[in-house]
Design a protein around this motif. Structure first.
Motif, PDB file in Angstrom:
ATOM      1  N   GLY A 168       0.808  -1.213   0.000  1.00 46.84           N
ATOM      2  CA  GLY A 168       0.000   0.000   0.000  1.00 46.84           C
ATOM      3  C   GLY A 168       0.841   1.262   0.000  1.00 46.84           C
ATOM      4  O   GLY A 168       1.958   1.289   0.536  1.00 46.84           O
ATOM      5  N   GLY A 169       0.295   2.308  -0.595  1.00 47.82           N
ATOM      6  CA  GLY A 169       1.022   3.564  -0.721  1.00 47.82           C
ATOM      7  C   GLY A 169       1.438   4.179   0.595  1.00 47.82           C
ATOM      8  O   GLY A 169       2.494   4.807   0.696  1.00 47.82           O
ATOM      9  N   SER A 170       0.632   3.999   1.645  1.00 45.60           N
ATOM     10  CA  SER A 170       0.973   4.596   2.934  1.00 45.60           C
ATOM     11  C   SER A 170       2.032   3.800   3.691  1.00 45.60           C
ATOM     12  O   SER A 170       2.504   4.242   4.737  1.00 45.60           O
ATOM     13  CB  SER A 170      -0.291   4.737   3.801  1.00 45.60           C
ATOM     14  OG  SER A 170      -1.199   5.648   3.212  1.00 45.60           O
ATOM     15  N   SER A 171       2.401   2.640   3.158  1.00 47.97           N
ATOM     16  CA  SER A 171       3.530   1.903   3.740  1.00 47.97           C
ATOM     17  C   SER A 171       4.857   2.400   3.187  1.00 47.97           C
ATOM     18  O   SER A 171       5.923   1.940   3.601  1.00 47.97           O
ATOM     19  CB  SER A 171       3.391   0.402   3.462  1.00 47.97           C
ATOM     20  OG  SER A 171       3.715   0.095   2.110  1.00 47.97           O
ATOM     21  N   MET A 172       4.779   3.355   2.252  1.00 45.05           N
ATOM     22  CA  MET A 172       5.983   3.854   1.592  1.00 45.05           C
ATOM     23  C   MET A 172       6.676   4.980   2.363  1.00 45.05           C
ATOM     24  O   MET A 172       7.740   5.449   1.957  1.00 45.05           O
ATOM     25  CB  MET A 172       5.641   4.345   0.176  1.00 45.05           C
ATOM     26  CG  MET A 172       5.164   3.241  -0.761  1.00 45.05           C
ATOM     27  SD  MET A 172       6.415   1.964  -1.046  1.00 45.05           S
ATOM     28  CE  MET A 172       7.635   2.899  -1.974  1.00 45.05           C
ATOM     29  N   PHE A 173       6.074   5.434   3.458  1.00 46.56           N
ATOM     30  CA  PHE A 173       6.756   6.442   4.268  1.00 46.56           C
ATOM     31  C   PHE A 173       8.123   5.920   4.698  1.00 46.56           C
ATOM     32  O   PHE A 173       8.226   4.785   5.179  1.00 46.56           O
ATOM     33  CB  PHE A 173       5.954   6.757   5.540  1.00 46.56           C
ATOM     34  CG  PHE A 173       4.730   7.593   5.326  1.00 46.56           C
ATOM     35  CD1 PHE A 173       4.828   8.928   4.969  1.00 46.56           C
ATOM     36  CD2 PHE A 173       3.470   7.044   5.511  1.00 46.56           C
ATOM     37  CE1 PHE A 173       3.688   9.709   4.792  1.00 46.56           C
ATOM     38  CE2 PHE A 173       2.325   7.811   5.342  1.00 46.56           C
ATOM     39  CZ  PHE A 173       2.430   9.149   4.976  1.00 46.56           C
ATOM     40  N   PRO A 174       9.177   6.709   4.543  1.00 48.71           N
ATOM     41  CA  PRO A 174      10.471   6.294   5.092  1.00 48.71           C
ATOM     42  C   PRO A 174      10.332   5.989   6.579  1.00 48.71           C
ATOM     43  O   PRO A 174       9.696   6.745   7.314  1.00 48.71           O
ATOM     44  CB  PRO A 174      11.365   7.517   4.854  1.00 48.71           C
ATOM     45  CG  PRO A 174      10.752   8.211   3.682  1.00 48.71           C
ATOM     46  CD  PRO A 174       9.258   8.015   3.841  1.00 48.71           C
ATOM     47  N   GLY A 175      10.889   4.878   7.005  1.00 46.56           N
ATOM     48  CA  GLY A 175      10.822   4.491   8.402  1.00 46.56           C
ATOM     49  C   GLY A 175       9.653   3.591   8.747  1.00 46.56           C
ATOM     50  O   GLY A 175       9.634   2.992   9.832  1.00 46.56           O
ATOM     51  N   PHE A 176       8.678   3.468   7.847  1.00 52.65           N
ATOM     52  CA  PHE A 176       7.500   2.637   8.160  1.00 52.65           C
ATOM     53  C   PHE A 176       7.870   1.167   8.385  1.00 52.65           C
ATOM     54  O   PHE A 176       7.441   0.572   9.389  1.00 52.65           O
ATOM     55  CB  PHE A 176       6.453   2.762   7.057  1.00 52.65           C
ATOM     56  CG  PHE A 176       5.192   1.988   7.331  1.00 52.65           C
ATOM     57  CD1 PHE A 176       4.139   2.574   8.011  1.00 52.65           C
ATOM     58  CD2 PHE A 176       5.058   0.670   6.913  1.00 52.65           C
ATOM     59  CE1 PHE A 176       2.970   1.861   8.268  1.00 52.65           C
ATOM     60  CE2 PHE A 176       3.902  -0.055   7.166  1.00 52.65           C
ATOM     61  CZ  PHE A 176       2.864   0.543   7.842  1.00 52.65           C
ATOM     62  N   PRO A 177       8.653   0.537   7.506  1.00 56.13           N
ATOM     63  CA  PRO A 177       8.997  -0.877   7.747  1.00 56.13           C
ATOM     64  C   PRO A 177       9.763  -1.076   9.047  1.00 56.13           C
ATOM     65  O   PRO A 177       9.488  -2.013   9.800  1.00 56.13           O
ATOM     66  CB  PRO A 177       9.861  -1.244   6.532  1.00 56.13           C
ATOM     67  CG  PRO A 177       9.483  -0.257   5.483  1.00 56.13           C
ATOM     68  CD  PRO A 177       9.203   1.014   6.219  1.00 56.13           C
ATOM     69  N   GLU A 178      10.715  -0.173   9.314  1.00 56.18           N
ATOM     70  CA  GLU A 178      11.517  -0.299  10.526  1.00 56.18           C
ATOM     71  C   GLU A 178      10.661  -0.128  11.780  1.00 56.18           C
ATOM     72  O   GLU A 178      10.833  -0.839  12.767  1.00 56.18           O
ATOM     73  CB  GLU A 178      12.640   0.734  10.513  1.00 56.18           C
ATOM     74  CG  GLU A 178      13.709   0.519   9.435  1.00 56.18           C
ATOM     75  CD  GLU A 178      13.293   1.062   8.066  1.00 56.18           C
ATOM     76  OE1 GLU A 178      14.086   0.930   7.120  1.00 56.18           O
ATOM     77  OE2 GLU A 178      12.179   1.623   7.949  1.00 56.18           O
ATOM     78  N   ARG A 179       9.733   0.827  11.735  1.00 51.05           N
ATOM     79  CA  ARG A 179       8.863   1.056  12.891  1.00 51.05           C
ATOM     80  C   ARG A 179       7.921  -0.131  13.108  1.00 51.05           C
ATOM     81  O   ARG A 179       7.692  -0.561  14.249  1.00 51.05           O
ATOM     82  CB  ARG A 179       8.070   2.347  12.687  1.00 51.05           C
ATOM     83  CG  ARG A 179       7.019   2.639  13.758  1.00 51.05           C
ATOM     84  CD  ARG A 179       7.618   3.053  15.094  1.00 51.05           C
ATOM     85  NE  ARG A 179       6.544   3.369  16.029  1.00 51.05           N
ATOM     86  CZ  ARG A 179       5.930   4.554  16.087  1.00 51.05           C
ATOM     87  NH1 ARG A 179       6.302   5.556  15.277  1.00 51.05           N
ATOM     88  NH2 ARG A 179       4.962   4.766  16.959  1.00 51.05           N
ATOM     89  N   MET A 180       7.368  -0.656  12.026  1.00 52.77           N
ATOM     90  CA  MET A 180       6.493  -1.815  12.141  1.00 52.77           C
ATOM     91  C   MET A 180       7.239  -2.997  12.746  1.00 52.77           C
ATOM     92  O   MET A 180       6.725  -3.691  13.639  1.00 52.77           O
ATOM     93  CB  MET A 180       5.932  -2.189  10.769  1.00 52.77           C
ATOM     94  CG  MET A 180       4.949  -3.364  10.780  1.00 52.77           C
ATOM     95  SD  MET A 180       3.473  -3.100  11.797  1.00 52.77           S
ATOM     96  CE  MET A 180       2.664  -1.784  10.856  1.00 52.77           C
ATOM     97  N   CYS A 181       8.451  -3.211  12.296  1.00 53.99           N
ATOM     98  CA  CYS A 181       9.278  -4.298  12.832  1.00 53.99           C
ATOM     99  C   CYS A 181       9.581  -4.064  14.302  1.00 53.99           C
ATOM    100  O   CYS A 181       9.495  -4.984  15.134  1.00 53.99           O
ATOM    101  CB  CYS A 181      10.565  -4.403  12.018  1.00 53.99           C
ATOM    102  SG  CYS A 181      11.547  -5.874  12.360  1.00 53.99           S
ATOM    103  N   LEU A 182       9.922  -2.827  14.658  1.00 57.19           N
ATOM    104  CA  LEU A 182      10.225  -2.471  16.046  1.00 57.19           C
ATOM    105  C   LEU A 182       9.020  -2.726  16.947  1.00 57.19           C
ATOM    106  O   LEU A 182       9.142  -3.327  18.028  1.00 57.19           O
ATOM    107  CB  LEU A 182      10.634  -0.996  16.106  1.00 57.19           C
ATOM    108  CG  LEU A 182      11.000  -0.429  17.477  1.00 57.19           C
ATOM    109  CD1 LEU A 182      12.326  -1.006  17.946  1.00 57.19           C
ATOM    110  CD2 LEU A 182      11.085   1.102  17.416  1.00 57.19           C
ATOM    111  N   GLU A 183       7.854  -2.281  16.512  1.00 53.06           N
ATOM    112  CA  GLU A 183       6.647  -2.417  17.325  1.00 53.06           C
ATOM    113  C   GLU A 183       6.232  -3.883  17.476  1.00 53.06           C
ATOM    114  O   GLU A 183       5.832  -4.318  18.562  1.00 53.06           O
ATOM    115  CB  GLU A 183       5.498  -1.610  16.701  1.00 53.06           C
ATOM    116  CG  GLU A 183       5.724  -0.114  16.654  1.00 53.06           C
ATOM    117  CD  GLU A 183       5.623   0.561  18.019  1.00 53.06           C
ATOM    118  OE1 GLU A 183       5.391  -0.145  19.033  1.00 53.06           O
ATOM    119  OE2 GLU A 183       5.771   1.793  18.077  1.00 53.06           O
ATOM    120  N   LEU A 184       6.328  -4.651  16.402  1.00 53.92           N
ATOM    121  CA  LEU A 184       5.945  -6.056  16.479  1.00 53.92           C
ATOM    122  C   LEU A 184       6.890  -6.843  17.381  1.00 53.92           C
ATOM    123  O   LEU A 184       6.451  -7.704  18.154  1.00 53.92           O
ATOM    124  CB  LEU A 184       5.917  -6.676  15.080  1.00 53.92           C
ATOM    125  CG  LEU A 184       4.735  -6.265  14.201  1.00 53.92           C
ATOM    126  CD1 LEU A 184       4.888  -6.854  12.802  1.00 53.92           C
ATOM    127  CD2 LEU A 184       3.414  -6.706  14.815  1.00 53.92           C
TER     128      LEU A 184
END
Length: 243
Positions: A168-184
């Motif tokens: 999804g387009g809103s997953s393209m924010f820089p830092g989104f994958p890293e933050r999702m991984c951190l939170e999970l």
């Protein structure tokens, strides 16, 4: 008819996993096993791209920028501003209260005027993880991902956890994958499970790409519904055909 979570998995070459989708109109966390969507393991968040664009505009209206310039911004410009300047913070509270971690950015609007973004850069996407910031009672997208995984039967959970994909387009924010991984990983702390997320550079259009791949399969050629069939039987026929 196909679930976008499943199509997103297809784009990553998988048929089992958890699709975390942050799109334009809605965000989802969906668990899929061998191509079958677990409906009871599908959760929706009403924070997505369109909502965040409006939120960014409201944040900017409270900033020191010229109000007349901000009021004149067209939706298309706000979206461009969001995509070009916003990012996800790894420590939202810390960044919010320590100006030393702010990274201002300037953006030139079509009429030649300039807008400066400060904390708005990382405040804009934060409701994906903290919907309470925009007065929504839903858990954040990472919590919905956990809830989805908890609904998966034990025998399929290991494979599902091992294939968490972003789309999804809103997953393209820089830092989104890293933050999702951190939170999970914080949510899974103490379980002995190390979470990783798959974030393709083309994840913004993953569902579309997955749909293209699925439609090209030989087996899919027998799964079409003709327009005439739909017109004759109506929308309920879709559920009968593809249950």
């Amino acid at each position: 008819m196909a679930n976008t979570g499943f199509l997103s998995l297809c784009a990553y070459g998988r048929v089992t996993g958890l699709a975390v989708e942050a799109g334009a109109g809605v965000s989802h966390a969906t668990s899929i096993c061998l191509g079958q969507t677990w409906r009871e393991a599908t959760y929706c968040l009403g924070v997505a791209g369109g909502f965040l664009s409006n939120y960014l505009h409201s944040l900017l209206m409270e900033s020191p920028n010229d109000p007349s310039v901000l009021k004149a911004l067209k939706k298309k410009t706000v979206i461009q501003l969001k995509k070009q300047c916003c990012y996800v913070s790894m420590d939202y509270e810390g960044d919010l209260y320590d100006r030393g971690f702010h990274h201002p950015a300037r953006f030139q609007v079509p009429d030649g005027q300039w807008i400066t973004l400060d904390k708005e850069r990382f405040c804009c996407p934060e409701p994906l993880f903290q919907p309470k910031l925009v007065h929504q009672s839903s858990p954040g997208l990472h919590h919905l991902a956990l809830q989805s995984l908890q609904k998966v039967p034990d025998h399929a959970r290991r494979d599902t956890v091992g294939n968490i994909v972003l789309s999804g387009g809103s997953s393209m924010f820089p830092g989104f994958p890293e933050r999702m991984c951190l939170e999970l990983n914080a949510l899974f702390h103490g379980t002995g499970c190390q979470i990783q997320v798959l974030a393709s550079p083309e994840r913004g259009t993953a569902a579309w790409a997955g749909g293209s791949m699925a439609a090209s399969l030989t087996s899919f050629q027998h799964a079409w519904m003709a327009k005439a069939e739909y017109q004759e039987h109506g929308a309920e026929y879709v559920h009968k055909m593809f249950q």
